[in-house]
Write a protein that holds these residues in place. Structure first.
Motif, PDB file in Angstrom:
ATOM      1  N   VAL A 259       0.834  -1.208   0.000  1.00  0.00           N
ATOM      2  CA  VAL A 259       0.000   0.000   0.000  1.00  0.00           C
ATOM      3  C   VAL A 259       0.867   1.255   0.000  1.00  0.00           C
ATOM      4  O   VAL A 259       0.615   2.209  -0.746  1.00  0.00           O
ATOM      5  CB  VAL A 259      -0.940  -0.018   1.228  1.00  0.00           C
ATOM      6  CG1 VAL A 259      -1.670   1.313   1.362  1.00  0.00           C
ATOM      7  CG2 VAL A 259      -1.934  -1.163   1.118  1.00  0.00           C
ATOM      8  N   ASP A 260       1.915   1.254   0.839  1.00  0.00           N
ATOM      9  CA  ASP A 260       2.810   2.424   0.905  1.00  0.00           C
ATOM     10  C   ASP A 260       3.540   2.628  -0.412  1.00  0.00           C
ATOM     11  O   ASP A 260       3.735   3.764  -0.861  1.00  0.00           O
ATOM     12  CB  ASP A 260       3.822   2.251   2.038  1.00  0.00           C
ATOM     13  CG  ASP A 260       3.173   2.340   3.410  1.00  0.00           C
ATOM     14  OD1 ASP A 260       2.021   2.822   3.482  1.00  0.00           O
ATOM     15  OD2 ASP A 260       3.811   1.932   4.402  1.00  0.00           O
ATOM     16  N   ALA A 261       3.967   1.524  -1.064  1.00  0.00           N
ATOM     17  CA  ALA A 261       4.709   1.635  -2.326  1.00  0.00           C
ATOM     18  C   ALA A 261       3.849   2.256  -3.417  1.00  0.00           C
ATOM     19  O   ALA A 261       4.335   3.036  -4.238  1.00  0.00           O
ATOM     20  CB  ALA A 261       5.205   0.257  -2.760  1.00  0.00           C
ATOM     21  N   ILE A 262       2.551   1.905  -3.429  1.00  0.00           N
ATOM     22  CA  ILE A 262       1.651   2.476  -4.443  1.00  0.00           C
ATOM     23  C   ILE A 262       1.517   3.981  -4.253  1.00  0.00           C
ATOM     24  O   ILE A 262       1.585   4.759  -5.214  1.00  0.00           O
ATOM     25  CB  ILE A 262       0.275   1.787  -4.379  1.00  0.00           C
ATOM     26  CG1 ILE A 262       0.391   0.326  -4.828  1.00  0.00           C
ATOM     27  CG2 ILE A 262      -0.755   2.532  -5.224  1.00  0.00           C
ATOM     28  CD1 ILE A 262      -0.878  -0.482  -4.653  1.00  0.00           C
ATOM     29  N   GLU A 263       1.375   4.407  -2.997  1.00  0.00           N
ATOM     30  CA  GLU A 263       1.220   5.845  -2.733  1.00  0.00           C
ATOM     31  C   GLU A 263       2.526   6.592  -2.974  1.00  0.00           C
ATOM     32  O   GLU A 263       2.545   7.658  -3.596  1.00  0.00           O
ATOM     33  CB  GLU A 263       0.752   6.052  -1.291  1.00  0.00           C
ATOM     34  CG  GLU A 263       0.470   7.508  -0.964  1.00  0.00           C
ATOM     35  CD  GLU A 263      -0.177   7.689   0.400  1.00  0.00           C
ATOM     36  OE1 GLU A 263      -0.265   8.831   0.862  1.00  0.00           O
ATOM     37  OE2 GLU A 263      -0.598   6.676   0.992  1.00  0.00           O
ATOM     38  N   THR A 264       3.649   6.017  -2.519  1.00  0.00           N
ATOM     39  CA  THR A 264       4.946   6.685  -2.683  1.00  0.00           C
ATOM     40  C   THR A 264       5.364   6.726  -4.149  1.00  0.00           C
ATOM     41  O   THR A 264       5.822   7.755  -4.655  1.00  0.00           O
ATOM     42  CB  THR A 264       6.022   5.951  -1.860  1.00  0.00           C
ATOM     43  OG1 THR A 264       5.605   5.880  -0.498  1.00  0.00           O
ATOM     44  CG2 THR A 264       7.346   6.679  -1.943  1.00  0.00           C
ATOM     45  N   GLY A 265       5.194   5.593  -4.845  1.00  0.00           N
ATOM     46  CA  GLY A 265       5.612   5.527  -6.242  1.00  0.00           C
ATOM     47  C   GLY A 265       4.823   6.428  -7.163  1.00  0.00           C
ATOM     48  O   GLY A 265       5.295   6.794  -8.239  1.00  0.00           O
ATOM     49  N   SER A 266       3.608   6.800  -6.751  1.00  0.00           N
ATOM     50  CA  SER A 266       2.782   7.694  -7.582  1.00  0.00           C
ATOM     51  C   SER A 266       2.794   9.129  -7.073  1.00  0.00           C
ATOM     52  O   SER A 266       2.002   9.954  -7.538  1.00  0.00           O
ATOM     53  CB  SER A 266       1.339   7.179  -7.604  1.00  0.00           C
ATOM     54  OG  SER A 266       0.773   7.234  -6.298  1.00  0.00           O
ATOM     55  N   ASN A 267       3.672   9.407  -6.088  1.00  0.00           N
ATOM     56  CA  ASN A 267       3.739  10.743  -5.473  1.00  0.00           C
ATOM     57  C   ASN A 267       2.391  11.195  -4.919  1.00  0.00           C
ATOM     58  O   ASN A 267       2.018  12.368  -5.022  1.00  0.00           O
ATOM     59  CB  ASN A 267       4.257  11.775  -6.496  1.00  0.00           C
ATOM     60  CG  ASN A 267       5.707  11.529  -6.875  1.00  0.00           C
ATOM     61  OD1 ASN A 267       6.523  11.144  -6.039  1.00  0.00           O
ATOM     62  ND2 ASN A 267       6.024  11.729  -8.149  1.00  0.00           N
ATOM     63  N   GLY A 268       1.669  10.227  -4.363  1.00  0.00           N
ATOM     64  CA  GLY A 268       0.403  10.556  -3.718  1.00  0.00           C
ATOM     65  C   GLY A 268      -0.799  10.591  -4.646  1.00  0.00           C
ATOM     66  O   GLY A 268      -1.927  10.793  -4.197  1.00  0.00           O
ATOM     67  N   ARG A 269      -0.570  10.383  -5.961  1.00  0.00           N
ATOM     68  CA  ARG A 269      -1.699  10.413  -6.903  1.00  0.00           C
ATOM     69  C   ARG A 269      -2.631   9.223  -6.716  1.00  0.00           C
ATOM     70  O   ARG A 269      -3.840   9.343  -6.874  1.00  0.00           O
ATOM     71  CB  ARG A 269      -1.160  10.412  -8.340  1.00  0.00           C
ATOM     72  CG  ARG A 269      -1.408  11.761  -9.035  1.00  0.00           C
ATOM     73  CD  ARG A 269      -0.630  11.882 -10.309  1.00  0.00           C
ATOM     74  NE  ARG A 269      -1.077  10.921 -11.308  1.00  0.00           N
ATOM     75  CZ  ARG A 269      -0.395  10.656 -12.398  1.00  0.00           C
ATOM     76  NH1 ARG A 269       0.767  11.235 -12.608  1.00  0.00           N
ATOM     77  NH2 ARG A 269      -0.851   9.800 -13.278  1.00  0.00           N
ATOM     78  N   LEU A 270      -2.046   8.079  -6.410  1.00  0.00           N
ATOM     79  CA  LEU A 270      -2.831   6.868  -6.194  1.00  0.00           C
ATOM     80  C   LEU A 270      -2.791   6.489  -4.718  1.00  0.00           C
ATOM     81  O   LEU A 270      -1.727   6.505  -4.095  1.00  0.00           O
ATOM     82  CB  LEU A 270      -2.280   5.713  -7.035  1.00  0.00           C
ATOM     83  CG  LEU A 270      -2.239   5.911  -8.554  1.00  0.00           C
ATOM     84  CD1 LEU A 270      -1.593   4.707  -9.217  1.00  0.00           C
ATOM     85  CD2 LEU A 270      -3.644   6.117  -9.107  1.00  0.00           C
ATOM     86  N   LYS A 271      -3.926   6.135  -4.180  1.00  0.00           N
ATOM     87  CA  LYS A 271      -4.004   5.674  -2.800  1.00  0.00           C
ATOM     88  C   LYS A 271      -4.754   4.341  -2.791  1.00  0.00           C
ATOM     89  O   LYS A 271      -5.758   4.179  -3.474  1.00  0.00           O
ATOM     90  CB  LYS A 271      -4.735   6.685  -1.919  1.00  0.00           C
ATOM     91  CG  LYS A 271      -3.981   7.999  -1.732  1.00  0.00           C
ATOM     92  CD  LYS A 271      -4.706   8.921  -0.771  1.00  0.00           C
ATOM     93  CE  LYS A 271      -3.992  10.260  -0.632  1.00  0.00           C
ATOM     94  NZ  LYS A 271      -2.676  10.121  -0.015  1.00  0.00           N
ATOM     95  N   ALA A 272      -4.220   3.403  -2.016  1.00  0.00           N
ATOM     96  CA  ALA A 272      -4.816   2.058  -1.959  1.00  0.00           C
ATOM     97  C   ALA A 272      -5.341   1.776  -0.560  1.00  0.00           C
ATOM     98  O   ALA A 272      -4.794   2.255   0.434  1.00  0.00           O
ATOM     99  CB  ALA A 272      -3.773   1.003  -2.351  1.00  0.00           C
TER     100      ALA A 272
END
Length: 958
Positions: A259-272
């Motif tokens: 979950v953290d990788a998705i948010e960090t890798g998208s610079n906050g654009r995607l949240k899971a």
């Protein structure tokens, strides 16, 4: 996955693509060659599970149709379909059949189906060993390889290990309940090599909801993030509903990390966020109720349009050779409508105006939908127990973060579903514990009644175990999570309750059979009704005044026939058992009694014998040494040191009691006051104080033997001593008999083939034991006690607790034989034990009841799990079973009586005497409410209260 195929590892620790060039490291199937060398057996056939939501089922005939359709597919092992949950649980061989084939089979049977996101269609979770890859650095030659392999194979829990020098990789097969990956890495590093974990054969599946997934660019970004992550096996992005299904290795990557990788890798654009399958289920129930309400409202104005759902369902059923309630509704409404159309056209051409019944079709559909709406609402309440259990899990948790020096520097609020093993969590007063774990700081009291049914708050301090979902009452606690997700006690309870609700009680077979022939019989009765009335009218068997209101004999007879079709209700029979079982299993869970299935619930009502194991079941399981006496020239202190040294290697509860007694005899008053200090000091002392033991062996049911100072030591019961030809002095024999007559166990000791002394041990009875035994007798149940103890002690305990039928000196393997001996005359036997040594007897009994300690509830051999570790729940389990099946019998009575009375009334049996004819629309209303009445009858079980012992014993309290 029987074995892991090792591949070359590229940068970042991720496996490179298979089939690389010659410069890449060679692929090695390490454990495959190891198994060949060791002559390993072939892997067992693989099994997978799928949970499928099935919509369109209305009665038992529908569930039977789904079961038949799915079980007919090659590769399907087992199928269980729940009408109330609208779910099918399928166990299948993934090599022979795919999930898509199962969905297709259900849809071919005329129902809608979709795979549920919590399906375990990947590797089964219930595996005993894992196979994991480790990168090992620092190896230079074959000696290094042999050294690492030798170290790994000696580790507890490691089943096999192979190391490849060429690839610098090792593959280890291990039992994760005994040793974990970090301990394996530590062992390799202690040997002087570098080590890091790569991946394991474990895999889990999770469904994540996404916010911010709007464009194709967002989807591509998500793909790039997930592809770069270590430990992800596969993923499937559904942009339409903003969800991604991920299969990952929980040993290599944590859910929170994903979950953290998705948010960090998208610079906050995607949240899971994690999609809770139980919340989705509750949402689907609410949607079903809302859909029914919408249809009902529409039906008040547009019945013919809304009635389409009945026609579609009836067509699907008939197309596959089955019949259900929809067929009856369609026959009734179609007959009324077709007749009305014909009558209208006839009147238009002839000028004659026969009565028409368009309103009958409309009102039948409306009333049936109204009944269905009420039924959906009522059925939703039968699963309230699971909903309440799910609501126990807090939404968030306070994660404590450490700096490099190990100090807590930050608190972070996270989704409770993202808690990982090893996390340190802060639990404030008045908040719920987010996961199972151990207290590492603080003191408090915790209310565990929502899990165990025990109302008294439980004190908690450092090293105390806590259960996720329980309420922290007073102080602040820091806990270290050790079980999360499906491994928590609460998740296991929910899974047990769900499994029980999916299962069918044997009595349900009766309803299934009746449902299979019900509709054809009703249609036959309807046709007979029509022809009897029509022929009687044609020959003038009744006066014309009877049909004056309906214009002619044909219409008069047709209305009776339609009423018969519409009033009959197969649904009430189909709902009689599952609704009661669903409510009862939920009620049992609320009282700390977990039922594993409807069949166990049914068997428990007729129990004739209840067999109790003595140690840990009737007794508290906390053995205490009460006396020690030496019958030789040996000093008492030396005697206790000798016995403690021999018993220190044993895991038996009596051995622990002996070691503790000897320890406190020698070191009383010389230890620190704090609990942790005592334990730490005790470990230091034991390593220096006890004598060196050689050739130790435990003899089940007898004791232990070993060599100390080169001389043979025996510690155990009378059988062990006499078998080794050691003479017991008369004064020791008299002392031993006195102990046994006072319900104490005698432990005899010999040294160098000479009798030395003995110890008296007692295990106090549970406070409620005698009262529960007397209560069972009042209920007509015969209690029996089983023990491996000697006859004198066993009879003394039996007398104290009130059990006349005592079976003593029974070895663990012989307990199942006692169960079978009582079953020979057809008696129903229940076995109550602690679920460890008693597993064979629990499995052999008709009803196995395992005493759980609140944190160990997944006992495979038992049919019931008594979470509270209280014998009163044995009475609760039997009483709940009896109350449930009394309610089921009433449900069948209501359902059968309704049809037996209603069908003749609708057919006009009372018309010659009352001149009252039941209109078809009224018949439709009666049919709709019959199912609701059965469900409401089952809901009365929610008012169940566990029996008070004073009531069972018929004691009047002044």
């Amino acid at each position: 996955m029987a074995h892991l195929q090792l591949s070359a590892v590229a940068g970042g620790g991720r496996p490179a693509a298979a089939g690389g060039g010659g410069d890449e490291m060679e692929d090695v199937a390490l454990l495959e060659s190891y198994d060949e060398e060791m002559g390993g057996a072939p892997a067992a056939e693989e099994e997978a599970e799928a949970h499928v939501r099935v919509t369109g089922m209305t009665c038992s005939a529908c569930t039977s149709a789904v079961e038949a359709a799915v079980s007919g597919r090659r590769g399907v092992r087992r199928v269980a379909v729940s009408l109330l949950q609208n779910r099918a649980h399928v166990v299948f061989d993934p090599a022979l059949v795919k999930v898509e084939d199962i969905i297709e089979a259900i849809e071919d049977a005329g129902f809608d189906a979709e795979i549920l996101p919590d399906s375990a269609i990947s590797q089964p979770k219930a595996q005993k060993t894992l196979s994991a890859q480790f990168r090992i650095g620092g190896m230079t030659c074959a000696n290094c390889v042999n050294s690492v392999e030798g170290i790994l194979k000696k580790l507890p829990g490691v089943k096999g290990a192979v190391v490849a020098l060429a690839t610098s990789l090792g593959e280890v097969e291990y039992d994760p309940s005994v040793i974990n990956k970090d301990e394996i890495v530590e062992a390799i590093e202690d040997a002087g090599f570098e080590a890091s974990f790569l991946q394991s054969s474990e895999q889990d599946k999770i469904l994540l909801g996404l916010t911010g997934l709007h464009t194709e660019r967002d989807v591509n970004l998500l793909h790039d993030i997930l592809k770069r992550m270590t430990g992800l096996r596969q993923f499937d992005v559904n942009a339409t509903v903003s969800e991604v299904e991920i299969v990952f290795d929980p040993e290599a990557v944590g859910l929170r990390s994903i979950v953290d990788a998705i948010e960090t890798g998208s610079n906050g654009r995607l949240k899971a966020h994690v999609q809770n399958p139980y919340a989705r289920g509750a949402s689907n129930d609410a949607q079903e109720a809302s859909k029914m309400l919408h249809l009902l409202r529409s039906s008040l104005f547009l019945s013919f349009v809304v009635g389409k759902r009945f026609y579609v369902a009836a067509y699907r059923a008939l197309r596959h050779g089955s019949t259900n309630m929809d067929v009856l509704v369609v026959l009734g409404t179609t007959a009324s409508y077709v007749y009305s159309v014909c009558a209208l056209l006839y009147g238009a051409f002839t000028g004659f105006r026969p009565p028409i019944y368009f309103e009958t079709s409309a009102m039948i559909i409306t009333f049936v939908l109204f009944g269905k709406y009420l039924e959906v609402l009522a059925k939703g309440k039968t699963s309230d127990a699971i909903k309440k259990l799910v609501e126990l899990v807090p939404a968030t948790a306070l994660l404590l973060l450490k700096d490099k020096e190990g100090k807590y520097v930050e608190e972070r609020e996270i989704d409770a579903l993202l808690v990982q093993p090893g996390d340190t969590l802060k639990v404030l007063p008045g908040s719920k514990v987010p996961a199972d774990g151990v207290v590492v700081w603080g003191t408090s009291h915790v209310n565990e009644s929502m899990i165990t049914g025990e109302s008294a708050p439980i004190p908690k301090e450092v090293s105390s175990a806590v259960i996720g979902g329980t309420m922290n009452l007073h102080g602040v606690l820091h806990i270290q999570a050790n079980k999360v997700g499906s491994e928590t006690v609460l998740s296991q309870i929910i899974a047990l309750v769900e499994t029980a609700q999916m299962s069918k009680a044997p009595i349900q077979k009766f309803a299934d059979y009746v449902a299979s022939i019900f509709v054809p019989i009703v249609i036959t009765l309807s046709i007979i009704t029509f022809f009897v009335w029509f022929l009687c009218g044609w020959v003038g068997a009744y006066p014309n005044s009877w049909i004056s209101g309906t214009s002619n004999c044909f219409v008069f007879s047709l209305m009776f026939a339609i009423a018969v079709v519409v009033i009959a209700c197969p649904c009430a029979l189909g709902l009689a058992t599952p609704t009661a079982v669903m409510v009862a299993t939920g009620v049992g869970a609320n009282h700390g009694v977990l039922v594993k299935g409807g069949d166990a619930l049914e068997r428990a009502q007729n129990v004739n014998y209840v067999i109790f194991d003595k140690t840990g079941t009737l007794t508290q399981g906390k053995a205490v040494v009460t006396t020690a006496k030496v019958f030789s020239g040996m000093d008492l202190g030396d005697f206790l040191t000798l016995v403690a040294s021999a018993e220190a290697s044993s895991e038996h509860p009596l051995a622990k009691a002996i070691v503790d007694y000897a320890f406190h005899f020698h070191f009383f008053g010389k230890l620190p006051t704090s609990k942790n200090g005592i334990e730490q000091r005790k470990e230091e002392i034991l390593s220096r104080w006890l004598l060196q033991v050689e050739d130790f062996s435990a003899l089940p049911g007898k004791g232990v033997q070993c060599l100390i100072n080169g001389k043979k030591v025996l510690v155990g019961n009378r059988t062990l001593i006499t078998e080794n030809s050691v003479n017991i002095p008369p004064e020791a024999e008299n002392f031993l008999v006195d102990l046994e007559l006072n319900a104490k166990t005698g432990i005899l000791v010999s040294y160098d083939d000479s009798f030395v002394g003995l110890m008296g041990i007692t295990d106090p009875l549970k406070r409620e034991a005698a009262v529960v035994v007397e209560g069972l007798k009042k209920m007509g149940v015969h209690p029996v006690m089983l023990t491996g103890d000697n006859w004198r002690t066993a009879k003394a305990v039996g007398k104290e607790v009130g059990i006349e039928d005592v079976r003593a000196e029974v070895m663990p393997a012989g307990k199942a034989d006692v169960v079978r001996s009582l079953q020979k005359d057809g008696s129903i036997v229940a076995m109550v034990g602690d679920g460890i040594n008693d597993s064979p007897a629990l499995a052999a009994a008709d009803v196995g009841m395992a005493i759980g300690g609140g944190t160990d509830i997944a006992i495979e051999a038992a049919d019931y799990v008594l979470v509270r570790n209280n014998l009163e729940d044995v009475i609760t389990a039997i009483d709940l079973s009896r109350k449930t099946f009394s309610r089921i019998r009433w449900n069948y009575f209501f359902a059968m009586a309704y049809n037996i009375v209603a069908i003749p009334v609708a057919a006009g049996a009372l018309f010659p005497f009352t001149r009252l004819q039941m209109p078809p629309w009224l018949a439709g209303a009666c049919m709709a409410f019959s199912s609701v009445s059965v469900v409401c009858s089952s809901l009365l079980l929610r008012r169940y209260r566990k029996p008070r012992l004073t009531t069972v014993l018929q004691i009047t309290v002044e």
